[in-house]
Enzyme design. Structure first.
Site, PDB file in Angstrom:
ATOM      1  CD  GLN A  91     -26.153  41.907   5.379  1.00  0.00           C
ATOM      2  OE1 GLN A  91     -25.519  40.898   5.144  1.00  0.00           O
ATOM      3  NE2 GLN A  91     -25.559  43.090   5.527  1.00  0.00           N
ATOM      4  CG  HIS A 124     -15.560  43.356  -2.396  1.00  0.00           C
ATOM      5  ND1 HIS A 124     -15.336  44.585  -2.975  1.00  0.00           N
ATOM      6  CD2 HIS A 124     -16.379  43.584  -1.343  1.00  0.00           C
ATOM      7  CE1 HIS A 124     -16.002  45.501  -2.297  1.00  0.00           C
ATOM      8  NE2 HIS A 124     -16.640  44.929  -1.301  1.00  0.00           N
ATOM      9  CD  GLU A 125     -17.780  40.529   0.521  1.00  0.00           C
ATOM     10  OE1 GLU A 125     -17.683  41.251   1.537  1.00  0.00           O
ATOM     11  OE2 GLU A 125     -18.429  40.885  -0.486  1.00  0.00           O
ATOM     12  CG  HIS A 152     -14.921  44.505   3.194  1.00  0.00           C
ATOM     13  ND1 HIS A 152     -14.958  45.857   3.407  1.00  0.00           N
ATOM     14  CD2 HIS A 152     -15.840  44.265   2.230  1.00  0.00           C
ATOM     15  CE1 HIS A 152     -15.859  46.406   2.595  1.00  0.00           C
ATOM     16  NE2 HIS A 152     -16.400  45.469   1.862  1.00  0.00           N
ATOM     17  CG  ASP A 191     -30.622  49.092   4.218  1.00  0.00           C
ATOM     18  OD1 ASP A 191     -29.392  48.921   4.115  1.00  0.00           O
ATOM     19  OD2 ASP A 191     -31.315  48.557   5.095  1.00  0.00           O
ATOM     20  CD  GLU A 200     -18.204  48.221   0.786  1.00  0.00           C
ATOM     21  OE1 GLU A 200     -17.440  47.611   0.009  1.00  0.00           O
ATOM     22  OE2 GLU A 200     -18.782  47.665   1.734  1.00  0.00           O
ATOM     23  CG  MET A 214     -31.222  43.601  -2.019  1.00  0.00           C
ATOM     24  SD  MET A 214     -31.277  44.872  -0.775  1.00  0.00           S
ATOM     25  CE  MET A 214     -29.651  44.748  -0.086  1.00  0.00           C
ATOM     26  CE  LYS A 215     -23.696  43.083  -9.644  1.00  0.00           C
ATOM     27  NZ  LYS A 215     -22.450  42.314  -9.751  1.00  0.00           N
ATOM     28  CE1 TYR A 222     -19.261  47.612  -2.468  1.00  0.00           C
ATOM     29  CE2 TYR A 222     -20.843  49.406  -2.306  1.00  0.00           C
ATOM     30  CZ  TYR A 222     -20.414  48.155  -1.924  1.00  0.00           C
ATOM     31  OH  TYR A 222     -21.132  47.456  -1.006  1.00  0.00           O
ATOM     32  N   GLY A 263     -24.144  40.169  -2.552  1.00  0.00           N
ATOM     33  CA  GLY A 263     -23.197  39.246  -3.177  1.00  0.00           C
ATOM     34  C   GLY A 263     -22.391  38.564  -2.088  1.00  0.00           C
ATOM     35  N   GLY A 264     -21.904  39.386  -1.191  1.00  0.00           N
ATOM     36  CA  GLY A 264     -21.167  38.854  -0.057  1.00  0.00           C
ATOM     37  C   GLY A 264     -21.257  39.832   1.090  1.00  0.00           C
ATOM     38  CG  MET A 265     -22.205  40.937   5.597  1.00  0.00           C
ATOM     39  SD  MET A 265     -22.116  42.729   5.272  1.00  0.00           S
ATOM     40  CE  MET A 265     -21.201  43.263   6.723  1.00  0.00           C
ATOM     41  CD  GLU A 266     -18.141  44.028   4.742  1.00  0.00           C
ATOM     42  OE1 GLU A 266     -18.844  43.508   3.863  1.00  0.00           O
ATOM     43  OE2 GLU A 266     -18.194  45.251   5.011  1.00  0.00           O
TER      44      GLU A 266
HETATM   45 ZN    ZN Z   1     -17.746  45.645   0.312  1.00  0.00          ZN
END
Ligand code: ZN
Length: 609
Positions: free
Chosen positions: A126, A303-304, A307, A383, A326, A561-562, A391, A276-279
């Site tokens: 990540q 969402h991803e 991106h 971070d 975002e 982390m959410k 967002y 949640g996701g990484m683009e």
């Molecule tokens: Zn995003």
């Protein structure tokens, strides 16, 4: 000399790196990657040349077998890491050999028991926001873009995926690893295999990504495969959840123009994945918690996917302009959801975002700088200030412009914007100049400075008006008088409706009401983590001890982390007993979290204890 980014040692007067050719040897027993990297510079350079690193050991710097002087700074910056300085003499390329450390902040190394199958180890990256430097030395700023190739030497029972084109899987050869000869690796051993990748489009380093494990895949569309651990139940349920992906890609293309990255594959990671996701381009990384069985996980994919245009094609120049990534992506995500799942789903999504934005403004009430779209992050770890503001306030700003000029004019503007700046990294002022140039007079209709440089939420922001939204919010408000929703009122509610309801419950709600709500609707046992965590957060704030077993189970089951943020924050804001509980659970769960999530929890503790 001037740094180009508060989060990087990169100097504006030194040439950019255009290409990096990486050779990576994965040593699972020691959680280490031994590597070499051939750097190609835009122009030859003489004198000091700076690169970002974090917890890397540098073994050598060479140009055609000739050593290049280099040094790592003796002190490390807590945010930027350790400066690597090479002294170049008209060099336009060089090779570095180096090793990562087991504590690399980008990498999570999972032992077999920490994976779904529990039989093979796993490692994944990540890199956003500033963690690529803990894998390879780099100009680790979104202001600079690189092309790369990579040769990954891994145990033969595993396979690798990257956010890049897969070239081949083949036996290792001696000549792959000439630059690593001094490290005496078992490069060509029988039980090793090589996977080759290439990324031909220039990308910011935070989009560098790989995963290595026992991976399988399913075809779900003409340009989409879903990957997850081979043989795990996740693979089948993910294939089902994401079967509508191609339809979303086509919606994205209608909105923004052609999809430029050929493949749009999805990798579902183990539950420790921190987002949640990484683009990651060509290969989006997803948490398994988005698989809910009702298709709502598709919103994270939307969402991803968005991106692919906003973020990956047009990139924020530094994290101080993160809303350009975002805010646009959240706007596009909702347009895609609206087209594919209907206006109701999109509106609930806006409503949940609206609530989240208001909570974030409250969270930053003593640090209003981070309620601005464009903010100052000198000396700030990105971070630590990650929030919904870029967002949701970014979405609100763009939606404000859409409401002003009308949807079709705004759509036309968006297409122009993408075409103009693709494969570039830009800042807020560049966007505003382009906006004013293409929509003359807009600055007289909307206070652009207030929106981008002001704190809080401007009064011309938008709270949804759709009846489905208003009904849920007023039901939640009625909880103050003791009224709970009846069976008939919630009969067709899905996760989003519950999330919206829970998020809007008044602060004054009593513990007995929380318990009554749960005994009627079983929210603490919901398979939808958004609902479950939202409920548990309320339960903690009301001191309902009967749910602490479930809180502990949740904190040990997922590393997103959410969920970690609200649960740990609610605990450390509670009683002494709650704080002790939080510390114990963290000490037991810590190893299952990605290093980024670990340090976020540490920072929540240090703020409140
Ligand atoms: Zn995003």
């Amino acid at each position: 000399m001037a740094p180009v980014d508060p989060h990087s040692f990169t100097e504006s007067t030194q040439p950019a790196t255009t290409d990096i050719a990486l050779t990576l040897y994965f040593d699972f027993p020691s959680s280490t990657i031994h590597a070499s990297a051939l750097f190609t510079l835009q122009t030859p350079h003489s004198g000091p040349f700076f690169l970002d690193t974090r917890s890397l050991t540098i073994h050598s710097a060479l140009h055609a077998d000739e050593a290049i002087p280099f040094s790592l700074s003796t002190t490390s910056d807590p945010i930027k890491g350790t400066l690597l300085t090479l002294t170049l003499s008209n060099h336009s390329s060089f090779i570095l050999t180096f090793s990562t450390s087991p504590s690399s902040s980008a990498l999570q190394w999972l032992l077999p028991p920490q994976t779904c199958n529990k039989t093979h180890p796993y490692v994944y990256t990540q890199c956003q926001a500033i963690h690529a430097r803990s894998i390879f030395p780099s100009h680790d700023t979104p202001a600079r873009r690189i092309r790369y190739s990579a040769i990954l030497n891994i145990p033969s029972e595993l396979s690798a995926v990257m956010a890049a084109n897969h070239v081949t899987r083949r036996p290792p050869r001696d000549d792959d690893a000439a630059s690593l000869a001094s490290l005496n690796l078992n490069w060509c051993s029988q039980d090793r295999v090589v996977e080759e990748f290439v990324m031909e489009q220039p990308v910011p380093p935070y989009l560098f990504a790989f995963a290595v494990g026992q991976l399988g895949n399913r075809e779900v569309g003409p340009r989409t495969r879903v990957y997850a651990e081979e043989g795990s139940a996740v693979l089948d349920s993910a294939a089902k959840e994401f079967e509508g992906t191609e339809e979303m890609i086509r919606e994205g293309e209608k909105l923004f123009g052609e999809y430029d990255w050929e493949r749009f594959d999805l990798l579902v990671l183990p539950p420790s994945f921190p987002y949640g996701g990484m683009e990651n381009p060509k290969m989006v990384f997803l948490t398994p918690t988005v698989i809910k069985g009702d298709g709502s996980g598709a919103q994270v994919v939307a969402h991803e996917l968005a991106h692919s245009w906003t973020g990956n094609l047009i990139t924020n120049k530094t994290n101080e302009h993160f809303w350009l990534n975002e805010g646009f992506t959240t706007y596009a995500e909702r347009r895609i959801v609206e087209a594919v799942q209907g206006e109701k789903r999109a509106t609930l999504n806006v409503g949940i975002g609206w609530r989240g934005l208001n909570e974030e403004i409250e969270r930053f009430k003593d640090n209003l700088e981070f309620t601005k779209l464009k903010n100052n992050q000198q000396g700030i770890d990105p971070d630590d200030v990650y929030s919904q503001v870029p967002y949701e306030k970014g979405f609100q700003f763009l939606f404000r412009i859409e409401r002003q000029v009308g949807r079709s004019a705004f759509d036309e503007f968006l297409k122009k914007y993408i075409a103009k700046f693709k494969f570039q990294s830009i800042d807020t002022d560049t966007f505003l100049d382009f906006l004013k140039e293409n929509i003359p007079g807009i600055e007289k209709q909307i206070d652009l400075v207030l929106w981008t440089e002001g704190t809080g939420i401007p009064s011309d922001a938008y709270e949804p008006e759709l009846i489905v939204y208003k009904t849920i919010v007023s039901l939640a408000n009625e909880a103050a008088t003791g009224r709970m929703p009846g069976e008939d009122e919630v009969a067709d509610w899905q996760g989003q409706e519950w999330e919206l309801y829970l998020d809007n419950l008044p602060k004054s709600i009593e513990a007995s009401q929380i318990v009554a709500l749960d005994s009627r609707h079983k929210l603490s046992e919901s398979k939808d983590y958004e609902v479950k965590v939202s409920f548990l957060q309320r339960a903690i704030s009301c001191g309902c001890k009967e749910y602490y077993g479930e809180v502990e189970k949740t904190l040990k089951a997922v590393g997103r982390m959410k969920y970690l943020r609200p649960l740990y924050t609610a605990l450390v804001k509670g009683s002494e007993e709650d704080k002790v509980f939080a510390k114990r659970v963290f000490s037991e769960a810590r190893e299952c979290y990605h290093p980024i999530a670990q340090s976020v929890v540490v920072s929540i503790f240090s703020k409140h204890m």
